[in-house]
Design an enzyme around this catalytic site. Sequence first.
Site, PDB file in Angstrom:
ATOM      1  N   SER A 125      14.309  21.669   6.012  1.00  0.00           N
ATOM      2  CA  SER A 125      15.351  22.164   7.026  1.00  0.00           C
ATOM      3  C   SER A 125      16.496  22.702   5.979  1.00  0.00           C
ATOM      4  O   SER A 125      17.203  23.588   6.518  1.00  0.00           O
ATOM      5  CB  SER A 125      15.837  21.039   7.706  1.00  0.00           C
ATOM      6  OG  SER A 125      14.531  20.531   8.533  1.00  0.00           O
ATOM      7  N   GLY A 172      15.610  17.504  13.232  1.00  0.00           N
ATOM      8  CA  GLY A 172      15.539  18.611  13.843  1.00  0.00           C
ATOM      9  C   GLY A 172      15.454  19.739  12.897  1.00  0.00           C
ATOM     10  O   GLY A 172      14.858  19.606  11.748  1.00  0.00           O
ATOM     11  N   HIS A 227      10.743  23.185  11.244  1.00  0.00           N
ATOM     12  CA  HIS A 227      10.300  24.528  10.556  1.00  0.00           C
ATOM     13  C   HIS A 227       8.523  23.985  10.779  1.00  0.00           C
ATOM     14  O   HIS A 227       7.984  23.236  11.317  1.00  0.00           O
ATOM     15  CB  HIS A 227      10.593  24.659   9.269  1.00  0.00           C
ATOM     16  CG  HIS A 227      10.479  23.282   8.560  1.00  0.00           C
ATOM     17  ND1 HIS A 227       9.497  22.780   8.217  1.00  0.00           N
ATOM     18  CD2 HIS A 227      11.592  22.675   7.949  1.00  0.00           C
ATOM     19  CE1 HIS A 227       9.383  21.367   7.416  1.00  0.00           C
ATOM     20  NE2 HIS A 227      10.985  21.388   7.356  1.00  0.00           N
ATOM     21  N   GLY A 281       6.557  23.299   8.640  1.00  0.00           N
ATOM     22  CA  GLY A 281       5.897  21.901   8.217  1.00  0.00           C
ATOM     23  C   GLY A 281       6.082  20.774   9.143  1.00  0.00           C
ATOM     24  O   GLY A 281       5.103  19.923   9.399  1.00  0.00           O
ATOM     25  N   HIS A 282       6.991  20.753  10.161  1.00  0.00           N
ATOM     26  CA  HIS A 282       7.206  19.627  11.186  1.00  0.00           C
ATOM     27  C   HIS A 282       6.007  19.915  12.324  1.00  0.00           C
ATOM     28  O   HIS A 282       5.476  19.134  12.686  1.00  0.00           O
ATOM     29  CB  HIS A 282       8.559  19.814  12.043  1.00  0.00           C
ATOM     30  CG  HIS A 282       9.488  19.331  11.212  1.00  0.00           C
ATOM     31  ND1 HIS A 282      10.747  20.483  10.801  1.00  0.00           N
ATOM     32  CD2 HIS A 282      10.073  18.462  10.673  1.00  0.00           C
ATOM     33  CE1 HIS A 282      11.655  19.576   9.982  1.00  0.00           C
ATOM     34  NE2 HIS A 282      11.416  18.502  10.179  1.00  0.00           N
TER      35      HIS A 282
END
Length: 282
Positions: free
Chosen positions: A188, A31, A34, A36-37
Amino acid sequence: MRVYEKRLDIEAYVADLQKQKKSIGFVPTMGALHQGHLALIQKALIENQTVIVSIFVNPTQFNNTEDLINYPRTLETDVMLLSNVSKDIIVFAPTPQEVYGSDTIAIKYDFEGLEHAMEGKFRPGHFDGVGTVLKHLFTITQPTNAYFGEKDFQQLQIVRKLVAIEKMPVNIIGCPIYREESGLALSSRNKRLNHDQMAAAPLIYQTLKQVQNDFGTKSAEDLNEWVARQFENNELLDLEYFEIANIADLKPVQQKQQNTKYRAFIAVFAGEVRLIDNIALN
Ligand code: PAF
């Protein structure tokens, strides 16, 4: 958008996808999503007929209780962010009990030494926790392809080993590190940096870039010393480790060998916040 919390519910959904012979792309996350995810998720959306994103702060991979407590938990915002990307994304946001059953414990893995290098030295048991949660999550989501960022390059190599050990038929796909304009790798944990730490943190990538530049002409020993000096008197950043390692076994380089790929790996504390990064050298 579908958000599953119960293992049995998502397993039933996955069984249905399998009946329809649909490919499943899986992006496991903790979770606090951002860019990147989102880059991993975009790639998964292009390459698969269905995409599942898990959002689960995995207790067994934290060797530091404070870090586990302070890890950002932003499920509502995460789901909103995902629904802006595509309403077709399936979210799995379970409790520890749904993933682990009654005992939230890690399996002891032998990753042939990959687990003892770098992160493994400083975070004992971390990769047992990562391996265990991914074994459970892969079993639940039955992915065709699973996507991981190269920021956690050691994790990526270990996941490749994990699926070989567990004989799981999933392709592990590594994706490039996503960076801020300043060069700081997206994480994160960046959300926990204060203003001054945020301004200081780009030194990490600048140092890696210089090492990449000098790798052809300087010895690993000289580079190690040079990097240590960059952080010596820095009041905001504390170097935990810097290593140049062979990407296959993650052993530190002694003498550079031809036909061997190397990367430089670094971990730095900005106050309580631990930041990691790495770069390909050749
Ligand atoms: O990289 C991460 O965020 C975690 O280690 C992962 C792969 C989601 C397992 O908890």
